[in-house]
Design a protein around this motif. Structure first.
Motif, short mmCIF file in Angstrom:
data_model
loop_
_atom_site.label_atom_id
_atom_site.label_comp_id
_atom_site.label_asym_id
_atom_site.label_seq_id
_atom_site.Cartn_x
_atom_site.Cartn_y
_atom_site.Cartn_z
N GLY A 68 0.83 -1.23 0.01
CA GLY A 68 -0.19 -0.15 -0.07
C GLY A 68 0.88 1.34 0.04
N PRO A 69 0.24 2.34 -0.02
CA PRO A 69 0.85 3.76 -0.13
C PRO A 69 1.77 3.83 1.15
N GLY A 70 3.24 4.22 0.88
CA GLY A 70 4.19 4.42 1.75
C GLY A 70 4.66 2.95 2.24
N GLY A 71 4.21 1.75 1.57
CA GLY A 71 4.76 0.51 1.92
C GLY A 71 5.85 0.04 0.98
N ILE A 72 5.94 -1.30 0.77
CA ILE A 72 7.08 -1.71 -0.05
C ILE A 72 6.39 -2.47 -1.30
N ALA A 73 5.93 -1.46 -2.17
CA ALA A 73 5.25 -2.04 -3.40
C ALA A 73 6.55 -2.13 -4.19
N ASP A 74 7.36 -1.40 -4.34
CA ASP A 74 8.52 -1.46 -4.89
C ASP A 74 9.58 -2.49 -4.69
N TYR A 75 9.20 -3.23 -3.66
CA TYR A 75 10.28 -4.26 -3.36
C TYR A 75 9.84 -5.67 -4.17
#
Length: 311
Positions: free
Chosen positions: A240-247
């Motif tokens: 989610g927003p501010g999370g680890i979506a790019d990981y």
């Protein structure tokens, strides 16, 4: 006459309420007879020790041996300061005199050796999901570690949090006694990761915000928030927003092994201690954990305040 009737009614209501509270807060234990004879798997017990982060809380502070579990670490919370107890095999100050059933009830039920409710600073709300065999293997492994002759320190709590019996009502909300149930629609890797994260790894205990009575907010599970100790910020580990979506899954597994993020930063604070434990897991278990975390539903967490570095 009317006042007398009201007084009698009030007394009756108080008696009924007190009796109901007494019954509802009675500890529920797993009997020793439920633990059939078996040979412990010490290697599995060590895996549970590592994923469970036992040394992070229970190792004696300011010494380098993570197997000396003399306790003493102070855990500051809004309810007071909890002191991690001695769980070494010392028979006087640790758990050396505990039976296997005593240990199982602490882990699965949040009930101490003397029938007292344990404070959920000890994350039995997650440990209850563990398979019974894994809890028993952990017990056997702990018994192989060096005894530490250090008395456990008392918690520093104010009334009414000193009354343990009241925890029985809290446990009615957050302790259902259910072990982890695999999802048949998912593969073995995902299910292994789900088990490790939701059970022995107790990741949600730190990475989720809590309500006024200290329970995890289910709709923001894993979405991060203020560190329970009051120092720093625990990150959102969902996509989610501010999370680890790019990981990627590989990124997460690598972080659990080395402590390095995809941005070539390193984790700090309590997460650095977590990595000391997860780095000792097998590559397969780290991959499983990463697979499950990457699959978490996106949840929006509160943004950390500007300034101090987060974990």
């Amino acid at each position: 006459m009317r006042f007398s009737k009201l007084a009698k009614a009030a007394v009756l209501v108080a008696i009924v309420a007190g009796t109901a509270a007494f019954v509802l807060t009675m500890p529920s234990r797993i009997p020793a007879s439920a633990l059939s004879p078996r040979s412990a798997d010490l290697a599995n017990g060590e895996t549970m020790f590592n994923i469970g982060g036992c040394s992070s809380c229970h190792a004696t502070p300011h010494q380098g041996d993570r197997t000396r579990l003399g306790g003493g670490l102070a855990l500051a919370t809004p309810f007071g300061t909890f002191k991690a107890p001695n769980i070494s095999p010392d028979p006087t100050h640790g758990i050396g005199a505990w039976s296997e059933a005593d240990f199982v009830n602490a882990m699965k039920k949040g009930i101490g050796r003397n029938g007292e409710h344990l404070y959920p600073a000890f994350p039995y709300t997650s440990y209850q999901r563990m398979r019974l065999a894994d809890v028993r293997d952990l017990y056997a492994y702990l018994k192989t570690l060096p005894p530490v002759e250090t008395p456990s320190q008392p918690h520093d709590l104010a009334f009414p949090f000193t009354v343990r019996r009241g925890l029985g009502l809290w446990q009615l909300l957050y302790v259902d006694g259910k072990a982890f149930a695999p999802d048949d629609s998912r593969d073995a890797v995902w299910n292994r990761g789900a088990y490790l994260v939701e059970g022995p790894g107790h990741c949600a205990e730190c990475h989720s915000p809590r309500n006024l009575i200290g329970g995890i907010e289910a709709n923001r599970r894993f979405a991060g928030g203020p560190d329970p100790t009051g120092k720093g910020w625990v990150p959102n580990i969902t996509p989610g927003p501010g999370g680890i979506a790019d990981y990627s899954v590989k990124d997460i597994a690598y972080l659990l092994e080395t402590g390095f993020t995809p941005g070539f930063d390193s984790v700090g604070s309590s997460m650095a201690d977590v990595v000391k434990n997860t780095s000792k897991l097998s590559a397969e278990d780290r991959l499983a954990i990463a697979t499950y975390i990457k699959s978490l539903p996106p949840r929006s967490g509160k943004a950390p305040p500007k300034g101090p570095k987060t974990d």
